[in-house]
Structures are given as structure tokens and as C-alpha cells.
Scaffold this active site. Structure first.
Site, PDB file in Angstrom:
ATOM      1  N   LYS A  37       0.842  -1.204   0.000  1.00 18.13           N
ATOM      2  CA  LYS A  37       0.000   0.000   0.000  1.00 18.13           C
ATOM      3  C   LYS A  37       0.873   1.249   0.000  1.00 18.13           C
ATOM      4  O   LYS A  37       0.652   2.188  -0.769  1.00 18.13           O
ATOM      5  CB  LYS A  37      -0.858  -0.027   1.272  1.00 18.13           C
ATOM      6  N   GLU A 150     -14.868  10.408  12.346  1.00 19.22           N
ATOM      7  CA  GLU A 150     -14.919  10.821  10.948  1.00 19.22           C
ATOM      8  C   GLU A 150     -16.248  10.354  10.359  1.00 19.22           C
ATOM      9  O   GLU A 150     -16.682   9.248  10.625  1.00 19.22           O
ATOM     10  CB  GLU A 150     -13.748  10.127  10.231  1.00 19.22           C
ATOM     11  N   PHE A 151     -16.886  11.198   9.563  1.00 19.90           N
ATOM     12  CA  PHE A 151     -18.200  10.832   9.027  1.00 19.90           C
ATOM     13  C   PHE A 151     -18.193  10.738   7.505  1.00 19.90           C
ATOM     14  O   PHE A 151     -19.239  10.837   6.872  1.00 19.90           O
ATOM     15  CB  PHE A 151     -19.245  11.870   9.471  1.00 19.90           C
ATOM     16  N   ARG A 153     -18.318   9.838   3.653  1.00 20.38           N
ATOM     17  CA  ARG A 153     -18.979   8.821   2.826  1.00 20.38           C
ATOM     18  C   ARG A 153     -18.036   8.429   1.714  1.00 20.38           C
ATOM     19  O   ARG A 153     -17.429   9.308   1.089  1.00 20.38           O
ATOM     20  CB  ARG A 153     -20.257   9.387   2.185  1.00 20.38           C
ATOM     21  N   GLU A 154     -17.926   7.134   1.438  1.00 13.88           N
ATOM     22  CA  GLU A 154     -17.143   6.717   0.285  1.00 13.88           C
ATOM     23  C   GLU A 154     -17.797   7.312  -0.960  1.00 13.88           C
ATOM     24  O   GLU A 154     -19.015   7.455  -1.022  1.00 13.88           O
ATOM     25  CB  GLU A 154     -17.092   5.190   0.204  1.00 13.88           C
ATOM     26  N   LYS A 206     -20.381   8.736  16.639  1.00 14.06           N
ATOM     27  CA  LYS A 206     -20.194   8.034  15.367  1.00 14.06           C
ATOM     28  C   LYS A 206     -21.140   6.841  15.219  1.00 14.06           C
ATOM     29  O   LYS A 206     -21.839   6.703  14.215  1.00 14.06           O
ATOM     30  CB  LYS A 206     -18.730   7.581  15.265  1.00 14.06           C
ATOM     31  N   GLY A 259     -25.042  -1.836   2.737  1.00 10.75           N
ATOM     32  CA  GLY A 259     -23.867  -2.695   2.865  1.00 10.75           C
ATOM     33  C   GLY A 259     -22.675  -1.817   3.134  1.00 10.75           C
ATOM     34  O   GLY A 259     -22.817  -0.722   3.683  1.00 10.75           O
ATOM     35  N   CYS A 262     -19.015   0.037   6.760  1.00 14.55           N
ATOM     36  CA  CYS A 262     -19.355   0.766   7.997  1.00 14.55           C
ATOM     37  C   CYS A 262     -20.692   0.383   8.602  1.00 14.55           C
ATOM     38  O   CYS A 262     -20.737  -0.186   9.688  1.00 14.55           O
ATOM     39  CB  CYS A 262     -19.327   2.264   7.736  1.00 14.55           C
ATOM     40  N   LYS A 265     -21.325  -3.365  10.029  1.00 18.07           N
ATOM     41  CA  LYS A 265     -20.470  -3.789  11.158  1.00 18.07           C
ATOM     42  C   LYS A 265     -20.595  -2.841  12.341  1.00 18.07           C
ATOM     43  O   LYS A 265     -20.470  -3.248  13.492  1.00 18.07           O
ATOM     44  CB  LYS A 265     -19.017  -3.998  10.719  1.00 18.07           C
TER      45      LYS A 265
END
Ligand code: UDX
Length: 437
Positions: A37, A150-151, A153-154, A206, A259, A262, A265
């Protein structure tokens, strides 16, 4: 002098945070234990798809402000260390696996300089931050720890990081808050709401926010079930209740449910933590939220089987979309791939298309077939499933699609297609919570 920052963990959250902080003028060192990575990031390559991130990353590396390393001694002179590692669901239960957070704290505690601030951004079970702070202070009493969830969104990670809806800072001292005010000076200047809290409240904000969002989605999916049973239309229902400003029109898109890495789970880990705290009952409703969500996926599996006449053997099922949502290549807990793999198990020949998530899907679901073009996907299909609402799928011409497919049946699992246009073109179209046409 501008603060020097480190970002520990360079996944979606960390890589984005590092590039965005560098773009604000800070010197930033991104650090990860994953050598491959880090070597990609050093070259300005983002190891996942996130719009806007790659050009920003390349620009910040070129500026000299952003560097990457696997060596913790390289971050010893940083003033602020952000912990951004993942907290996935445990393999054998509902709880979150916080071993990466613990390992990050152990590693940073060894090198942190006096006066520096360690800032947790990962999503953790409430109580974690206090424990980590005690540990850090036992090693270096002149350092401090804060929690700053942290909020993002992908798909909107850069925008959400540079212009968050709010900043939540869990701190135990004014000096910790002041350091964070310096980090987020640009946001404060543009009027971003600033919420100071204690550590457990910051951690809870969160998971409470994600639980609320999951509840909203499962609520509308439960309404979709009632609409299906009564002949009503869930999209009109959502529009009508959404005009009430107390309800709002966001996150009321009925379909195959939530799905990703985040929401699923996080609500499970929250339930597990409530159990440990002796408050199981308080979050019992989240169990129902999770089961409505699972039911939403399974309903489409059952609908597909019915449309195939009860037997999937030898039938070609064309799946539009694999990612857990559009503008992402993330397939973690993807409802689309769950449905695709269930139909494969039932004997169908399942072919999948996605603009960005094919490579990831192939690794996890090698038993499915993949194609690069929508035309190839539709050719000879007995049944089409629309499972991730990429814009390009809304632009498919149903007349052209009908000329390619074998059967003319489509299930819109996201309530995003124009039902009238598809039915006028001769398709039988089903959508969740609406009368089929
Ligand atoms: C979420 C939270 O939104 C974000 O604040 C948090 O930091 C991380 O988790 P993300 O996982 O990127 O972000 O996805 P989000 O946009 O919230 O969507 C989650 C899932 O819900 C997706 O699978 C999406 O398709 C689904 N969804 C969303 C619906 O089914 N209906 C809706 O109305 C909205």
C-alpha cells in the site's frame, strides 16, 4: 510554524485524511504496516477507487508536503498523530476487532514526543479512548489523546473531509482542543459546527449516527414490504413523508438495503458493546434493523427465483452492479454480490458488470462470471437485476436492451430506473415496494 501531522493507517479514511490535510498546508506523513500500500501511495497511486483523491494525492506528494513510510521512527517529530486504522467485525462474533487500533497506540506511544497529541478517528467501542489515553499517559505523561470521529462517505471522501458537516472533538483538556482548532482552522473559518465533548460521547456520536442512518434505510424497506402487501408505492410514500423537515428526504431510498464497510459492522459492534455494558435492551431494535436489511436482499433472491420459474438451472442472470453503492469499488458486505452469489448457488449462470468493482469482485467471488460491457452482459439474459445504481445504468436504452436479452424481465433492486420507460419498451419490470409493470 505549521503543525506536522502523521496519519496512521492509509485506507479510505487515512489516505484521504492525509492528502486533504496536506492540501491545507500541513506537512503530513502517512504510515502503514502494509508495504505494498505504501509503495503505491508513494507513487501517487490510490489502491482503491475514490473520485478526486488520486489527483489530490499526486499534487500533494509533488508539493513535498505529503510523504509515506512504514517506519514509525519517521513520525517521532510530529505534533499530531491521527489513528485511522480499520476496526472490522470479528470473525467469530458481532464485536469490532480493535487490534489494529491497539497496535497503533502501542507503536505511537513508544515514539511520541512531549506535548504531542494522539487523535483517534477510527470507529471504536465506547470506552476505548479512555483506556488508550491511560495507556499513553502511563508511557508519556506529557502527551495527550483526543477522539475525533470521521463521518466521510465513500464516493465523496475528499469533499466530506475538506468540508465536513460538523467536527466532533472528544478532549480531556483545553490544550488538546486548541491543537485541534489549529488543525481545523480552515473549517472553523468557514463556519463548520464544532462540538466539544468528553471521550465516550465523541466515540458514541459516530455509532449513533450510523445506527440512525441504518434505521432510516430499514424503516423505508419495512414500508416497502407493507407497500408490496397492500399495492401502494414506496417511492411516492418516501417522497411524501420526506417533505416533513423533521423527517427529511435523504436515506429513504427503498431497495436491497445497506452494505459497505461501515453501517452493517458498526450497528453489530454497537449491539455487542451495549451487551458488555449491561444495556442489551437499549439496542435490541438494531437487531431488527439488521434483519430487515438482510430480508431486503433475500426478497430479491426469492423474486428472481420466482421469475425464473422456480428453477435457476441453466438460466442466465445479468447483474448490473457489484459495488455496495455507486461511485465506489468497495464490495465489502455488498448486497449486490450477496444476491448474485445466492443465485449462483441456486444453479443460475450469473454474469456481473460494474464500472469499477470487477477486479475486487473477481478476487472474492471467482465463481461468478464478469464482463466489461453492458451489451455483453445483457446478451442472452433470461433475467436482469439492477443492484447498484450507477448513473450509466439509468442511461441504458430499454428498447436496445430488449433487442439483446433473451427474456425481457428486469428487477430494479434500487428503485432507480424509469419503470414506465422499461415497461413501454416491452419489459416486465419489478421494483421493491411498487406494483410490477
Ligand atoms: C456511511 C455513513 O454515511 C458515513 O457517514 C460513515 O462515515 C461511514 O458509513 P458509506 O458506507 O460510505 O458511509 O455509505 P452510505 O452512503 O452511507 O451508504 C450505505 C449503504 O446504504 C449503501 O449500501 C447504500 O446503497 C445504502 N442506502 C443508502 C440505501 O439502501 N438507501 C438509502 O436511502 C441510502
Amino acid at each position: 510554524m505549521a503543525l506536522k501531522l502523521s496519519v496512521i493507517g492509509t485506507g479510505y479514511l487515512g489516505a484521504t485524511h492525509a492528502a486533504c490535510m496536506a492540501s491545507l498546508g500541513f506537512d503530513v506523513v502517512g504510515i502503514d504496516v502494509d508495504e505494498s500500500k505504501i509503495s503505491q501511495l508513494k507513487l501517487g497511486k490510490v489502491p482503491f477507487f475514490e473520485p478526486e483523491l488520486e489527483p489530490l494525492l499526486a499534487e500533494q506528494i509533488a508539493s513535498g508536503r505529503l510523504t509515506f513510510t512504514t517506519d514509525f521512527s519517521a513520525i517521532a517529530d510530529c505534533d499530531v498523530h491521527f489513528i485511522c486504522v480499520g476496526t472490522p467485525q470479528m470473525k467469530d462474533g458481532l464485536a469490532a476487532d480493535i487490534s489494529y487500533v491497539n497496535a497503533s497506540l502501542d507503536a505511537v506511544a513508544k515514539i511520541v514526543k512531549s506535548g504531542a497529541l494522539v487523535v483517534g478517528k477510527s470507529t471504536v467501542p465506547v470506552g476505548t479512548a479512555m483506556r488508550l489515553r491511560e495507556k499513553l499517559l502511563s508511557i508519556n505523561p506529557a502527551a495527550d489523546l483526543a477522539w475525533n470521529p470521521e463521518f466521510l462517505r465513500e464516493g465523496f471522501a475528499v469533499e466530506d473531509t475538506l468540508h465536513p458537516s460538523r467536527l466532533v472533538v472528544g478532549v480531556m483538556s483545553d490544550s488538546a482542543e486548541n491543537i485541534l482548532k489549529e488543525v481545523y482552522a480552515a473549517n472553523l473559518a468557514e463556519g463548520t459546527p464544532w462540538v466539544r465533548s468528553d471521550l465516550p460521547t465523541a466515540e458514541l456520536v459516530k455509532v449513533a449516527a450510523n445506527s440512525f442512518l441504518a434505521t432510516k434505510i430499514s424503516f423505508i424497506n419495512a414500508m416497502a414490504e407493507i407497500c408490496d402487501a397492500s399495492g401502494a408505492d414506496v417511492t411516492v410514500l418516501a417522497q411524501a413523508i420526506g417533505y416533513d423537515p423533521r423527517i427529511g428526504n435523504k436515506f429513504l431510498q427503498a431497495g436491497i438495503g445497506f452494505g459497505g464497510g461501515c453501517l452493517p459492522k458498526d450497528i453489530r459492534a454497537f449491539m455487542a458493546r451495549a451487551g458488555e455494558l449491561g444495556a442489551t435492551e437499549s439496542l435490541e431494535f438494531l437487531r431488527e434493523i439488521d434483519s430487515i436489511n438482510n430480508r431486503s436482499r433475500n426478497k430479491v433472491v426469492e423474486m428472481a427465483k420466482r421469475e425464473l420459474g422456480g428453477s435457476c438451472e441453466g438460466k442466465r442472470v445479468a447483474v448490473l452492479g457489484a459495488a455496495f453503492k455507486p461511485n465506489s469499488d468497495d464490495i465489502r458486505d455488498s448486497p449486490a454480490l450477496y444476491i448474485a452469489s445466492q443465485l449462483k448457488v441456486a444453479g443460475a449462470d450469473v454474469v456481473v458488470h460494474d464500472p469499477k468493482a470487477i477486479e475486487n469482485s473477481k478476487k472474492k467471488y471467482p465463481e461468478l462470471s464478469y464482463v466489461d460491457s453492458v451489451d455483453e452482459l445483457l446478451a442472452g439474459a433470461d433475467l436482469v437485476l439492477h443492484l447498484t445504481e450507477w448513473k450509466q445504468y439509468r442511461e441504458i436504452d430499454p428498447v436496445h436492451a430488449k433487442s439483446l436479452a433473451h427474456g425481457a424481465i428486469i428487477i430494479d433492486g434500487r428503485n432507480a430506473l424509469d419503470m414506465n420507460a422499461w415497461s413501454s419498451a416491452g419489459w416486465r419490470i419489478h421494483a421493491v415496494g411498487r406494483t410490477s409493470r
